[in-house]
Design a protein around this motif. Structure first.
Motif, PDB file in Angstrom:
ATOM      1  N   ALA A 104       0.872  -1.172   0.000  1.00  0.00           N
ATOM      2  CA  ALA A 104       0.000   0.000   0.000  1.00  0.00           C
ATOM      3  C   ALA A 104       0.906   1.217   0.000  1.00  0.00           C
ATOM      4  O   ALA A 104       1.784   1.342   0.858  1.00  0.00           O
ATOM      5  N   ALA A 105       0.727   2.099  -0.959  1.00  0.00           N
ATOM      6  CA  ALA A 105       1.578   3.280  -1.082  1.00  0.00           C
ATOM      7  C   ALA A 105       0.820   4.513  -0.620  1.00  0.00           C
ATOM      8  O   ALA A 105      -0.358   4.709  -0.964  1.00  0.00           O
ATOM      9  N   TYR A 106       1.505   5.332   0.170  1.00  0.00           N
ATOM     10  CA  TYR A 106       1.000   6.626   0.607  1.00  0.00           C
ATOM     11  C   TYR A 106       1.933   7.694   0.047  1.00  0.00           C
ATOM     12  O   TYR A 106       3.153   7.502  -0.030  1.00  0.00           O
TER      13      TYR A 106
ATOM     14  N   ALA B 251      -3.553   8.026   0.945  1.00  0.00           N
ATOM     15  CA  ALA B 251      -3.573   6.805   0.136  1.00  0.00           C
ATOM     16  C   ALA B 251      -3.315   7.132  -1.328  1.00  0.00           C
ATOM     17  O   ALA B 251      -3.987   7.976  -1.922  1.00  0.00           O
ATOM     18  N   HIS B 252      -2.346   6.461  -1.893  1.00  0.00           N
ATOM     19  CA  HIS B 252      -1.964   6.690  -3.282  1.00  0.00           C
ATOM     20  C   HIS B 252      -2.339   5.507  -4.172  1.00  0.00           C
ATOM     21  O   HIS B 252      -2.985   5.674  -5.203  1.00  0.00           O
ATOM     22  N   SER B 253      -1.952   4.300  -3.769  1.00  0.00           N
ATOM     23  CA  SER B 253      -2.181   3.142  -4.635  1.00  0.00           C
ATOM     24  C   SER B 253      -2.018   1.855  -3.847  1.00  0.00           C
ATOM     25  O   SER B 253      -1.374   1.818  -2.790  1.00  0.00           O
TER      26      SER B 253
ATOM     27  N   PHE C  35      -8.588   0.102   0.113  1.00  0.00           N
ATOM     28  CA  PHE C  35      -7.802   0.125   1.343  1.00  0.00           C
ATOM     29  C   PHE C  35      -8.547  -0.483   2.536  1.00  0.00           C
ATOM     30  O   PHE C  35      -7.937  -1.202   3.338  1.00  0.00           O
ATOM     31  N   PRO C  36      -9.850  -0.215   2.731  1.00  0.00           N
ATOM     32  CA  PRO C  36     -10.524  -0.801   3.902  1.00  0.00           C
ATOM     33  C   PRO C  36     -10.499  -2.331   3.919  1.00  0.00           C
ATOM     34  O   PRO C  36     -10.447  -2.930   4.997  1.00  0.00           O
TER      35      PRO C  36
ATOM     36  N   PRO D 201      -5.659   2.512   6.643  1.00  0.00           N
ATOM     37  CA  PRO D 201      -6.317   3.828   6.688  1.00  0.00           C
ATOM     38  C   PRO D 201      -6.095   4.590   5.388  1.00  0.00           C
ATOM     39  O   PRO D 201      -5.177   4.287   4.614  1.00  0.00           O
ATOM     40  N   HIS D 202      -6.929   5.558   5.141  1.00  0.00           N
ATOM     41  CA  HIS D 202      -6.762   6.406   3.966  1.00  0.00           C
ATOM     42  C   HIS D 202      -5.733   7.510   4.199  1.00  0.00           C
ATOM     43  O   HIS D 202      -5.188   8.052   3.229  1.00  0.00           O
TER      44      HIS D 202
END
Length: 353
Positions: free
Chosen positions: A293-295, A306-308, A334-335, A340-341
């Motif tokens: 998960a990328a932020y 949240a990016h991707s 994401f959920p 988290p966003h």
């Protein structure tokens, strides 16, 4: 039939069965039914809805189930029919990845506009695979851990719905053609016919007859993933490109553009990363594949947003395919991964267990 027979509700023996009791009967099947619906529909969102609809229909029809067969098979019959109805009602084409839809973009850069008139394939959290027995079907044409890989799920979305259902029932769940005919309707010969067509279609994607087996990361692969994370967080394009297979592919739904080969992928990231101050990656897993998960943030005093969600296909210690589920699709995913966003600057966020 390869499936064990569960203790089934019998309306004659249990006239006063409550919703709570019914829930205890069906709950053990939730995860495997959700996975089946995901394979049929290509969407974790739709799979959730399909399982809820399956349980609702089962509750309404339980008085007509008299325990003469497998309760598990009965639930699969309902779930498959729910999925077939969903597919029949779906306005858009089968769920796809960009490389299943358009040719590679070449040197052109995307304009950042999501394509909303295409139903995009979604990833499936590995946490949803826990407690599903993958060893129950060792003789199947496709093992469960292979049949959840992103490329396989993408490939079967191109099959007509009944072909898809027959292939999943017979080649993944190891039902007989006669059992599949009972569920889907029609004769055993007709099921064998559509099954043959489905297998022929997939053989063009998998000349060896099945996808490459997935496995737990070995030390070399773990090092590769560490380097991948570092390249993103350092905005190191050359470091990222060095991890790619020569003919690697990069897709980023809901954007339609995709890129093939190290040079094209490198040119994209040289262009794209100029818009960001930095990235933070959190390890996760999807479709029995490594994932992150990328932020991202635009400045050092901004929170991480949240990016991707990124799913990697690793072959021979190189990345052969990178599927980056970008905004706004990423936010809806994401959920499902318990992510988290937004991560505030003061938050000491730790990766999910």
């Amino acid at each position: 039939m390869a499936m064990s027979v569960a203790e089934a509700p019998n309306s004659k023996r249990n006239p006063n069965r409550t919703g709570e009791e019914f829930g205890r009967l069906v709950e053990p099947f939730r995860r495997e039914l959700k996975l089946h619906c995901y394979r049929m529909l290509g969407s974790v969102h739709e799979a959730e809805d399909a399982v809820q609809e399956t349980f609702l229909r089962a509750w309404r029809a339980v008085d007509r189930f008299e325990g003469r067969g497998s309760f598990r098979a009965w639930l699969y019959q309902i779930a498959t029919n729910v999925c077939l109805n969903t597919l029949a009602a779906r306005k858009n084409a089968p769920r796809l990845l960009p490389n299943e839809w358009l040719p590679a973009a070449g040197a052109a850069m995307p304009d950042g506009t999501p394509v909303t008139d295409v139903s995009w394939l979604e990833p499936y959290p590995d946490s949803f695979l826990e407690s599903i027995d993958e060893s129950a079907n060792p003789e199947g044409r496709y093992l469960s851990r292979e049949a959840v890989q992103l490329a396989f799920v993408a490939a079967i979305q191109g099959l007509p719905p009944r072909q898809r259902a027959a292939l999943l029932l017979c080649d993944v769940l190891d039902w007989s053609a006669n059992e599949a005919a009972t569920l889907l309707g029609g004769t055993t010969a007709s099921i064998n016919s559509i099954l043959q067509r489905a297998r022929e279609t997939l053989s063009r994607r998998y000349p060896d007859g099945r996808p490459a087996a997935s496995h737990s990361p070995n030390p070399n692969e773990q090092e590769l993933l560490d380097r991948y994370l570092g390249a993103w967080e350092r905005l190191d394009v050359d470091g990222l490109v060095a991890l790619l297979k020569e003919d690697a592919t990069y897709t980023m739904p809901p954007l339609a553009q995709w890129y093939a080969g190290r040079t094209a992928i490198g040119n994209f990231f040289k262009w794209a990363w100029r818009s960001y101050d930095s990235f933070r990656l959190i390890r996760t897993a999807a479709n029995n594949q490594p994932a992150f998960a990328a932020y991202s943030r635009a400045s050092t005093d901004a929170p991480w947003t949240a990016h991707s969600l990124q799913v990697l296909t690793v072959e021979n210690d190189t990345v052969s395919a990178l599927t980056l589920f970008a905004k706004p699709l990423a936010q809806s995913l994401f959920p499902f991964f318990d992510l988290p966003h937004l991560i505030p600057l003061t938050d000491d966020f730790t990766e999910p267990a």
